[in-house]
Scaffold this motif. Structure first.
Motif, PDB file in Angstrom:
ATOM      1  N   THR A 193      -9.860  -5.111  -7.898  1.00 51.20           N
ATOM      2  CA  THR A 193      -9.790  -5.280  -9.352  1.00 51.20           C
ATOM      3  C   THR A 193      -8.953  -6.505  -9.713  1.00 51.20           C
ATOM      4  O   THR A 193      -9.330  -7.308 -10.573  1.00 51.20           O
ATOM      5  CB  THR A 193      -9.187  -4.031 -10.007  1.00 51.20           C
ATOM      6  N   GLU A 194      -7.835  -6.667  -9.024  1.00 47.45           N
ATOM      7  CA  GLU A 194      -6.955  -7.801  -9.304  1.00 47.45           C
ATOM      8  C   GLU A 194      -7.629  -9.121  -8.960  1.00 47.45           C
ATOM      9  O   GLU A 194      -7.567 -10.090  -9.735  1.00 47.45           O
ATOM     10  CB  GLU A 194      -5.666  -7.656  -8.497  1.00 47.45           C
ATOM     11  N   VAL A 195      -8.296  -9.162  -7.811  1.00 47.96           N
ATOM     12  CA  VAL A 195      -8.955 -10.387  -7.378  1.00 47.96           C
ATOM     13  C   VAL A 195     -10.062 -10.786  -8.352  1.00 47.96           C
ATOM     14  O   VAL A 195     -10.234 -11.967  -8.679  1.00 47.96           O
ATOM     15  CB  VAL A 195      -9.517 -10.202  -5.948  1.00 47.96           C
ATOM     16  N   GLU A 196     -10.810  -9.801  -8.838  1.00 50.54           N
ATOM     17  CA  GLU A 196     -11.894 -10.096  -9.779  1.00 50.54           C
ATOM     18  C   GLU A 196     -11.357 -10.650 -11.104  1.00 50.54           C
ATOM     19  O   GLU A 196     -12.080 -11.329 -11.840  1.00 50.54           O
ATOM     20  CB  GLU A 196     -12.717  -8.837 -10.042  1.00 50.54           C
ATOM     21  N   ARG A 197     -10.091 -10.392 -11.390  1.00 47.36           N
ATOM     22  CA  ARG A 197      -9.488 -10.863 -12.643  1.00 47.36           C
ATOM     23  C   ARG A 197      -8.786 -12.204 -12.492  1.00 47.36           C
ATOM     24  O   ARG A 197      -8.241 -12.728 -13.472  1.00 47.36           O
ATOM     25  CB  ARG A 197      -8.488  -9.822 -13.155  1.00 47.36           C
ATOM     26  N   TRP A 198      -8.770 -12.761 -11.287  1.00 45.00           N
ATOM     27  CA  TRP A 198      -8.106 -14.049 -11.094  1.00 45.00           C
ATOM     28  C   TRP A 198      -8.671 -15.092 -12.056  1.00 45.00           C
ATOM     29  O   TRP A 198      -9.881 -15.228 -12.215  1.00 45.00           O
ATOM     30  CB  TRP A 198      -8.317 -14.542  -9.670  1.00 45.00           C
ATOM     31  N   LYS A 199      -7.770 -15.829 -12.670  1.00 45.87           N
ATOM     32  CA  LYS A 199      -8.149 -16.910 -13.571  1.00 45.87           C
ATOM     33  C   LYS A 199      -7.725 -18.233 -12.954  1.00 45.87           C
ATOM     34  O   LYS A 199      -6.632 -18.358 -12.398  1.00 45.87           O
ATOM     35  CB  LYS A 199      -7.492 -16.740 -14.945  1.00 45.87           C
ATOM     36  N   PHE A 200      -8.575 -19.230 -13.090  1.00 42.28           N
ATOM     37  CA  PHE A 200      -8.293 -20.524 -12.470  1.00 42.28           C
ATOM     38  C   PHE A 200      -8.275 -21.663 -13.480  1.00 42.28           C
ATOM     39  O   PHE A 200      -8.352 -22.829 -13.113  1.00 42.28           O
ATOM     40  CB  PHE A 200      -9.337 -20.808 -11.377  1.00 42.28           C
ATOM     41  N   GLY A 201      -8.188 -21.327 -14.755  1.00 40.19           N
ATOM     42  CA  GLY A 201      -8.156 -22.373 -15.763  1.00 40.19           C
ATOM     43  C   GLY A 201      -9.436 -23.187 -15.749  1.00 40.19           C
ATOM     44  O   GLY A 201     -10.531 -22.645 -15.715  1.00 40.19           O
ATOM     45  N   ASN A 202      -9.287 -24.503 -15.764  1.00 39.98           N
ATOM     46  CA  ASN A 202     -10.444 -25.387 -15.764  1.00 39.98           C
ATOM     47  C   ASN A 202     -10.893 -25.778 -14.348  1.00 39.98           C
ATOM     48  O   ASN A 202     -11.835 -26.553 -14.193  1.00 39.98           O
ATOM     49  CB  ASN A 202     -10.130 -26.663 -16.559  1.00 39.98           C
ATOM     50  N   CYS A 203     -10.199 -25.237 -13.349  1.00 38.21           N
ATOM     51  CA  CYS A 203     -10.523 -25.589 -11.963  1.00 38.21           C
ATOM     52  C   CYS A 203     -11.666 -24.711 -11.444  1.00 38.21           C
ATOM     53  O   CYS A 203     -11.756 -23.537 -11.779  1.00 38.21           O
ATOM     54  CB  CYS A 203      -9.299 -25.414 -11.065  1.00 38.21           C
ATOM     55  N   GLU A 204     -12.506 -25.280 -10.618  1.00 33.39           N
ATOM     56  CA  GLU A 204     -13.572 -24.525  -9.990  1.00 33.39           C
ATOM     57  C   GLU A 204     -13.029 -23.788  -8.776  1.00 33.39           C
ATOM     58  O   GLU A 204     -12.207 -24.316  -8.021  1.00 33.39           O
ATOM     59  CB  GLU A 204     -14.696 -25.456  -9.551  1.00 33.39           C
ATOM     60  N   LEU A 205     -13.506 -22.555  -8.590  1.00 33.30           N
ATOM     61  CA  LEU A 205     -13.072 -21.764  -7.444  1.00 33.30           C
ATOM     62  C   LEU A 205     -13.384 -22.481  -6.135  1.00 33.30           C
ATOM     63  O   LEU A 205     -12.585 -22.444  -5.191  1.00 33.30           O
ATOM     64  CB  LEU A 205     -13.754 -20.390  -7.470  1.00 33.30           C
ATOM     65  N   ALA A 206     -14.516 -23.165  -6.077  1.00 29.17           N
ATOM     66  CA  ALA A 206     -14.898 -23.872  -4.856  1.00 29.17           C
ATOM     67  C   ALA A 206     -13.869 -24.942  -4.494  1.00 29.17           C
ATOM     68  O   ALA A 206     -13.531 -25.132  -3.318  1.00 29.17           O
ATOM     69  CB  ALA A 206     -16.274 -24.507  -5.025  1.00 29.17           C
ATOM     70  N   LYS A 207     -13.347 -25.643  -5.513  1.00 30.31           N
ATOM     71  CA  LYS A 207     -12.353 -26.691  -5.242  1.00 30.31           C
ATOM     72  C   LYS A 207     -11.019 -26.085  -4.813  1.00 30.31           C
ATOM     73  O   LYS A 207     -10.343 -26.615  -3.928  1.00 30.31           O
ATOM     74  CB  LYS A 207     -12.173 -27.559  -6.479  1.00 30.31           C
ATOM     75  N   ILE A 208     -10.626 -24.981  -5.450  1.00 28.62           N
ATOM     76  CA  ILE A 208      -9.380 -24.316  -5.071  1.00 28.62           C
ATOM     77  C   ILE A 208      -9.479 -23.800  -3.642  1.00 28.62           C
ATOM     78  O   ILE A 208      -8.547 -23.940  -2.845  1.00 28.62           O
ATOM     79  CB  ILE A 208      -9.062 -23.173  -6.051  1.00 28.62           C
ATOM     80  N   TRP A 267      -5.485   1.419  -2.652  1.00 26.33           N
ATOM     81  CA  TRP A 267      -4.864   0.088  -2.660  1.00 26.33           C
ATOM     82  C   TRP A 267      -5.924  -1.002  -2.589  1.00 26.33           C
ATOM     83  O   TRP A 267      -5.859  -2.004  -3.321  1.00 26.33           O
ATOM     84  CB  TRP A 267      -3.894  -0.049  -1.483  1.00 26.33           C
ATOM     85  N   LEU A 268      -6.936  -0.812  -1.734  1.00 29.05           N
ATOM     86  CA  LEU A 268      -8.015  -1.788  -1.637  1.00 29.05           C
ATOM     87  C   LEU A 268      -8.755  -1.913  -2.972  1.00 29.05           C
ATOM     88  O   LEU A 268      -9.115  -3.016  -3.389  1.00 29.05           O
ATOM     89  CB  LEU A 268      -8.996  -1.379  -0.535  1.00 29.05           C
ATOM     90  N   GLY A 269      -8.967  -0.775  -3.627  1.00 31.38           N
ATOM     91  CA  GLY A 269      -9.632  -0.805  -4.927  1.00 31.38           C
ATOM     92  C   GLY A 269      -8.830  -1.586  -5.960  1.00 31.38           C
ATOM     93  O   GLY A 269      -9.388  -2.372  -6.735  1.00 31.38           O
ATOM     94  N   ASP A 270      -7.516  -1.378  -5.962  1.00 33.14           N
ATOM     95  CA  ASP A 270      -6.649  -2.122  -6.880  1.00 33.14           C
ATOM     96  C   ASP A 270      -6.673  -3.612  -6.571  1.00 33.14           C
ATOM     97  O   ASP A 270      -6.681  -4.448  -7.486  1.00 33.14           O
ATOM     98  CB  ASP A 270      -5.213  -1.599  -6.794  1.00 33.14           C
ATOM     99  N   ARG A 271      -6.678  -3.952  -5.275  1.00 36.03           N
ATOM    100  CA  ARG A 271      -6.727  -5.362  -4.887  1.00 36.03           C
ATOM    101  C   ARG A 271      -8.044  -5.997  -5.349  1.00 36.03           C
ATOM    102  O   ARG A 271      -8.057  -7.121  -5.853  1.00 36.03           O
ATOM    103  CB  ARG A 271      -6.598  -5.512  -3.363  1.00 36.03           C
ATOM    104  N   CYS A 276       0.836  -1.201   0.000  1.00 32.20           N
ATOM    105  CA  CYS A 276       0.000   0.000   0.000  1.00 32.20           C
ATOM    106  C   CYS A 276       0.872   1.252   0.000  1.00 32.20           C
ATOM    107  O   CYS A 276       0.635   2.198  -0.764  1.00 32.20           O
ATOM    108  CB  CYS A 276      -0.911  -0.016   1.230  1.00 32.20           C
ATOM    109  N   GLN A 277       1.907   1.256   0.855  1.00 37.96           N
ATOM    110  CA  GLN A 277       2.810   2.403   0.929  1.00 37.96           C
ATOM    111  C   GLN A 277       3.582   2.583  -0.382  1.00 37.96           C
ATOM    112  O   GLN A 277       3.739   3.713  -0.874  1.00 37.96           O
ATOM    113  CB  GLN A 277       3.788   2.210   2.085  1.00 37.96           C
ATOM    114  N   GLU A 278       4.033   1.484  -0.948  1.00 39.37           N
ATOM    115  CA  GLU A 278       4.769   1.546  -2.213  1.00 39.37           C
ATOM    116  C   GLU A 278       3.899   2.144  -3.318  1.00 39.37           C
ATOM    117  O   GLU A 278       4.356   2.991  -4.105  1.00 39.37           O
ATOM    118  CB  GLU A 278       5.221   0.139  -2.589  1.00 39.37           C
ATOM    119  N   ARG A 279       2.666   1.717  -3.387  1.00 38.88           N
ATOM    120  CA  ARG A 279       1.744   2.245  -4.389  1.00 38.88           C
ATOM    121  C   ARG A 279       1.510   3.733  -4.189  1.00 38.88           C
ATOM    122  O   ARG A 279       1.540   4.521  -5.137  1.00 38.88           O
ATOM    123  CB  ARG A 279       0.414   1.490  -4.304  1.00 38.88           C
ATOM    124  N   TYR A 280       1.277   4.123  -2.944  1.00 38.73           N
ATOM    125  CA  TYR A 280       0.992   5.531  -2.630  1.00 38.73           C
ATOM    126  C   TYR A 280       2.172   6.429  -2.983  1.00 38.73           C
ATOM    127  O   TYR A 280       2.011   7.478  -3.621  1.00 38.73           O
ATOM    128  CB  TYR A 280       0.667   5.662  -1.142  1.00 38.73           C
TER     129      TYR A 280
END
Length: 231
Positions: free
Chosen positions: A192-207, A186-190, A165-169
């Motif tokens: 955005t990043e989390v919403e873009r997570w890709k898991f391939g063919n795996c289900e998020l529930a299993k991960i 920083w929370l907003g960036d996090r 957070c400090q580095e970004r600021y």
């Protein structure tokens, strides 16, 4: 509305349910509701005996966490209390927010290195290392029905999160590295990043279950609260 299958998945990640709520009718007034919220964390977690558990206050680990251990508090509002102002609802929620923070303190303050070593994939994915500093409390649930429920996100904030957070600021503001700020950005960036997570063919529930081991982390948090009063 969530399906039974969705609720089953959330149940696995739930680490707070109030004890002795199940045999009671809905509270008749605000004072009775406060008293119920101050009861201990449930010591009995036999799912078959809990019925529609999601109709009662609960705290669960989210499956797209911004940081290690991010949780959501959900308080369904009794039908005869749904006209209460937000300030009253926050007062009631604060009873369980305090309890949740106590849980984080018990698990993270004393065993932060050990706990993250036990959940390395989750720590790596959330970039959460170092000491536990505080909990960020956010009223940001997009799917909240404000007349029927009150939701709060609880985001544990660790040394590594603070450093990023400090580095970004400092980079954005062109100031020296000893300056601090920009937590909301920083929370907003996090997010955005989390919403873009890709898991391939795996289900998020299993991960969430087998890689990040969220049910196991929930079990540790639940154990720390099982005999702890909220008062």
């Amino acid at each position: 509305m969530l399906s039974q299958k969705d609720y089953d998945k959330i149940y696995e990640r739930t680490w707070y349910l109030p004890d002795q709520w199940w045999n009671r009718e809905s509270p008749n007034d605000l004072e009775e509701w406060r008293s119920l919220l101050k009861m201990r964390n449930a010591s009995r977690w036999d799912k078959s005996g809990l019925g529609e558990w999601w109709k009662f206050p609960h705290i669960f680990l989210v499956n797209r966490p911004l940081t290690f251990g991010q949780s959501q508090l959900v308080i369904p509002i009794p039908s005869n209390l749904q006209t209460e102002k937000e300030s009253i609802l926050f007062e009631c929620a604060s009873i369980l927010i305090k309890l949740a923070i106590k849980g984080f303190e018990k698990v993270f303050d004393m065993n932060v290195k050990d706990i993250k070593a036990e959940f390395p994939d989750l720590a790596n994915r959330t970039l959460s290392y170092g000491i536990y500093e505080k909990t960020i409390i956010m009223r940001v649930s997009a799917d909240e029905d404000k007349s029927r429920e009150y939701k709060v996100h609880l985001v544990p904030y660790f040394q590594s999160n603070a450093s990023l957070c400090q580095e970004r600021y400092c980079s954005l503001q062109k100031v020296s590295q000893d300056k601090k700020g920009g937590l909301i950005g920083w929370l907003g960036d996090r997010e955005t990043e989390v919403e873009r997570w890709k898991f391939g063919n795996c289900e998020l529930a299993k991960i969430s279950k087998y890689s990040w081991k969220l049910p196991e982390l929930a079990s540790i948090l639940r154990e720390k609260l099982a005999c702890q009063p909220t008062g």
